[in-house]
Design an enzyme around this catalytic site. Structure first.
Site, PDB file in Angstrom:
ATOM      1  CD  GLU A 193      -3.982  13.732 -42.823  1.00  0.00           C
ATOM      2  OE1 GLU A 193      -3.966  13.399 -44.018  1.00  0.00           O
ATOM      3  OE2 GLU A 193      -3.969  12.921 -41.895  1.00  0.00           O
ATOM      4  CG  ASP A 207      -7.085  17.686 -49.417  1.00  0.00           C
ATOM      5  OD1 ASP A 207      -7.145  18.126 -50.578  1.00  0.00           O
ATOM      6  OD2 ASP A 207      -6.062  17.153 -48.935  1.00  0.00           O
ATOM      7  CB  VAL A 224      -5.210  24.846 -61.626  1.00  0.00           C
ATOM      8  CG1 VAL A 224      -6.230  25.941 -61.868  1.00  0.00           C
ATOM      9  CG2 VAL A 224      -4.234  24.774 -62.773  1.00  0.00           C
ATOM     10  CD  GLN A 225      -8.205  20.693 -57.961  1.00  0.00           C
ATOM     11  OE1 GLN A 225      -9.117  20.095 -57.449  1.00  0.00           O
ATOM     12  NE2 GLN A 225      -7.146  20.062 -58.438  1.00  0.00           N
ATOM     13  N   GLY A 230      -8.000  16.219 -53.434  1.00  0.00           N
ATOM     14  CA  GLY A 230      -8.813  15.936 -52.243  1.00  0.00           C
ATOM     15  C   GLY A 230      -8.262  14.788 -51.413  1.00  0.00           C
ATOM     16  NE  ARG A 242      -9.086  13.177 -76.929  1.00  0.00           N
ATOM     17  CZ  ARG A 242      -8.728  14.222 -77.669  1.00  0.00           C
ATOM     18  NH1 ARG A 242      -8.314  15.338 -77.103  1.00  0.00           N
ATOM     19  NH2 ARG A 242      -8.781  14.155 -78.987  1.00  0.00           N
TER      20      ARG A 242
END
Ligand code: F6P
EC number: 2.7.1.90
Length: 342
Positions: A103, A128, A273-274, A171, A266
């Protein structure tokens, strides 16, 4: 004709596939040549370039990141930004720009095209998946696959220790990664920014999962918010597009769940990593098609447009329309997942 290309904003798998496709088709079929601008809008702003010919794009289809580098530079905030970009495009004899971004990067391309006559074509990327006018952005599928694998792994260790395992995914202000990976990974709770969550209800789902003799995995999007309270941010700093850094809701949620249910909880924060590593087959396919169609748009002089996936077809939509509003998760779609909560 010389075409400039840049990759801006947070990187994602598939950026190199777009560069490769546009360059290959542009050189082979249209006889264009290319120049790469480094680090998003910083490149054209400062005149920082690198070679982008066919040898430069060999062997990069499956490589994550971007060979051009990326940044969150906003040239519209820089002193004389538009003038400097125009001067640098003239200096390098660039007649058209392909901007690959989300965006922010494409918002700049929309303004430069609509208000300053700079010929831009946009390509939508972001893990995202929150850009309007396109069914999917590339990068998203890879991120969802990575998050899903993490959820699968968390189930087995949650059950061994009968713990609550919370996984925080990225995201920003959209819950697409959380929803898709949560559904694919069989999460017991999925929390997204589009719908504020009730902590009592979350604890209810956690307890009902324990009553089945197994342990819950909770997927929370970094932008998710409780009914009472606010978004959790890393610090008060904002980038040049006015965005804060999110993250921390996973830890907050685990603390609350532990206090209220007495069960050990936890958190795993999946973070970058994503965004790293090899693109999935779908993202390579989508990014490649976007690259091919972006150079077609340039070749036809169809500027101010973004290539977009609608159904199985690639179409062109006005950049101004695509960047006008974020694409967020529809409440009805989120409600579908509810049957698996608890
Ligand atoms: O827009 C992609 C994204 O990964 C978001 O999901 C996340 O909030 C943000 O970028 C993180 O940005 P940075 O890597 O600059 O901290």
């Amino acid at each position: 004709m010389r075409v400039g290309m840049l990759t801006g904003g947070g990187d994602c798998p598939g950026l190199n596939a777009v560069l490769r496709a546009a360059v290959r088709k542009g050189v082979q079929e249209y006889g264009h040549d290319f120049i790469g601008f480094r680090d998003g809008w910083r490149g054209p702003l400062e005149g920082d370039t690198r070679e982008l010919d066919v040898p430069a794009v060999r062997g990069i289809l499956s490589r994550g990141g971007t060979i051009l580098g990326s940044s969150r530079t906003n040239p519209l905030k820089a002193e004389g930004g538009v003038r400097r970009i125009k001067e640098n495009l003239a200096k390098f004899e660039v007649e058209a720009l392909i901007a690959i971004g989300g965006e922010d990067t494409l918002g700049v391309a929309a303004t430069l095209s609509a208000s300053h006559g700079i010929p831009c074509v946009g390509v939508p990327k972001t893990i995202d998946n929150d850009l309007g006018s396109t069914d999917y952005t590339f990068g998203f599928d890879t991120a969802v696959n990575i998050a899903t694998e993490a959820i699968d792994r968390l189930h087995t260790t949650a059950e061994s220790h009968m713990r609550v395992l919370v996984i925080e995914v990225m995201g920003r202000h959209a819950g697409w990664i959380a929803l898709h990976s949560g559904l694919a990974g069989g999460a017991n709770v999925i929390l997204i920014p589009e719908q504020r969550f009730d902590i009592d209800q979350v604890c209810g789902w956690v307890e009902s999962r324990f009553r089945t003799g197994t342990a819950p995995v909770v997927v929370v999007a970094e932008g998710a918010m409780p009914k009472e309270g606010d978004m959790v941010v890393k610090n008060d700093e904002v980038d040049s597009f006015g965005h804060v850094r999110l993250s921390g809701i996973g830890d907050r949620l685990a603390q609350e769940i532990e206090q209220r249910t007495g069960k050990e909880a936890r958190t795993t924060v999946l973070g970058h990593v994503q965004r790293g590593g090899t693109p999935s087959a779908f993202d390579r396919w989508l990014a490649t098609r976007f690259g091919l169609h972006a150079i077609d748009a340039v070749n036809e002089g169809d500027y101010g447009k973004m290539v977009a996936l609608q159904g199985t077809g690639i179409v062109r939509v006005p950049l101004t329309e695509a960047t006008a509003q974020l694409k967020t998760v529809d409440p009805a779609l989120y409600a579908e997942a509810g049957v698996f909560f608890g």
